[in-house]
Design a protein around this motif. Sequence first.
Motif, mmCIF file in Angstrom:
data_model
loop_
_atom_site.group_PDB
_atom_site.id
_atom_site.type_symbol
_atom_site.label_atom_id
_atom_site.label_comp_id
_atom_site.label_asym_id
_atom_site.label_seq_id
_atom_site.Cartn_x
_atom_site.Cartn_y
_atom_site.Cartn_z
ATOM 1 N N ARG A 417 -28.808 -48.005 -59.716
ATOM 2 C CA ARG A 417 -27.840 -47.002 -60.179
ATOM 3 C C ARG A 417 -28.498 -45.635 -60.316
ATOM 4 N NH1 ARG A 417 -26.491 -45.036 -65.218
ATOM 5 N NH2 ARG A 417 -24.330 -44.249 -65.458
ATOM 6 N N ASP A 418 -29.605 -45.559 -61.029
ATOM 7 C CA ASP A 418 -30.270 -44.278 -61.218
ATOM 8 C C ASP A 418 -30.951 -43.795 -59.939
ATOM 9 O OD1 ASP A 418 -29.440 -43.958 -63.788
ATOM 10 O OD2 ASP A 418 -31.353 -44.507 -64.725
ATOM 11 N N ARG A 421 -28.385 -42.147 -57.850
ATOM 12 C CA ARG A 421 -27.994 -40.912 -58.541
ATOM 13 C C ARG A 421 -29.040 -39.826 -58.310
ATOM 14 N NH1 ARG A 421 -27.530 -41.649 -64.590
ATOM 15 N NH2 ARG A 421 -26.888 -39.446 -64.475
#
Length: 469
Positions: A417-418, A421
């Motif tokens: 997820r990060d 991002r």
Amino acid sequence: MTPPRRQHLRRRTAVLATVPVALAALVGAAGATAPGSAGTSGAGDPYFPLSGNGGYHVRHYDLTLRYDTSSRHLDGRAVLTVRATQHLSRFDLDLKGLKVTGVTVDGTSSAFRRDGQELVVTPRRTLRAGRDFRVTVSYEGTPKPVTDPDGSADGWIPTDDGAFVAGEPQGAMTWFPANSHPKDKASYDITVTVPQGRTAVAGGTLLGQRTEHGRTTFRWRESRPMAAYLATVTIGTFKVEQYTTHDGIRVYNAVDPREASAAAPVLRKLPSVLAWESKLFGPYPFRSAGSIVDHAPGVGYALETQTRPLYDSAPDISTLVHENAHQWFGDSVSLTAWKDIWLNEGFATYAEWLYAEQHGGDSAQKTFDALYARPASDHLWAFPPGDPGSGGNIFDTPVYARGAMTLHELRKAVGDRDFFRILRAWTAGHRDGHGTTAQFTRLAERISGKRLDGLFHTWLFGKGKPNSA
């Protein structure tokens, strides 16, 4: 860029408003600031000390070229719209091997001399800091490539039906006068006249073409900021295909007939590759896309020329993914120094790994493991990719593979997820501009909330084989 095959991985006024000038301070920083001083003969890059120049920022290039494929003679006229970043009594342009027949500054003839790859221009009056001025250079000759530190040819490379024009890292100066360092980006209008039956392909959008008196003229425009090494005017006998994707991207493919059969299955995947990369990396940064597939067996590499990658032969899917990933990593977000080349090549290589992982191939972890299994004596660990050194290292295996391994270690450390991002924030925050390794490290730490300086130090700057997390 895909690396040379001998290595293991292998390499108008209306437009000006779109080009940011915030980088002027960066470009001028290498020069002195005293009134009436000369701009420096380099942009301050330790790897290529004479590349680029100090004291000014080029906002726009308007290039008018005429090339005879039989005699290999080039006639050129370059009009550069420039902003002085210091008071300039004299300034340099990068131009190698071609005869200059005249130089004007704002329409007034100016003194000039040649000094190696430098065209040294002395205007009649000092150009004041912050002033826009226009430089016109007329030139002609037989352009020839330069030889890079790794032994590969770079710049204007003649072919049996035209020229393969690939400028990374220092080849732009072989065919037009430029401030030839990635930290000086500009918009471009390129008009090329070639014998009828030949096609001249550049980046950006084709504004039009016309044929008369046995010659065809092509007019191209790239309105987004572009580093000089990413410009091309590759010339040859090409089959041309044009269409618009569902996302509104205008595609122009030019393929040498000798490569057409092998290239077709891969080029058909271009829209889906761009859509996939847009999902991972953020919106496609340009209005145009496509491919130039030449038949240039002696070249040995492909290049991410802006909006339209250039291939020396029919590419495979991994190469297509790699060069188009560069449209985000390297073209839209550019380097400020060549030592940060891993930000281009490591990211494009990791895009290959991700594509394979999500399209039925090996996982990125499996690819990482296979590389990490190589012994400490393997060339993969020969030098750190975060500062590979001058010479031939910047397009060698560690920059590509170990650069990608760094990203995989980051992915493992922060989670998917990060990680994604971070990639999207990087391309959005630095779009049309520049980035450094330090900036990327800070961004990754801010988004993930983790201390990552140790990870980046180990994988980018540590000597030898790192310990894997």
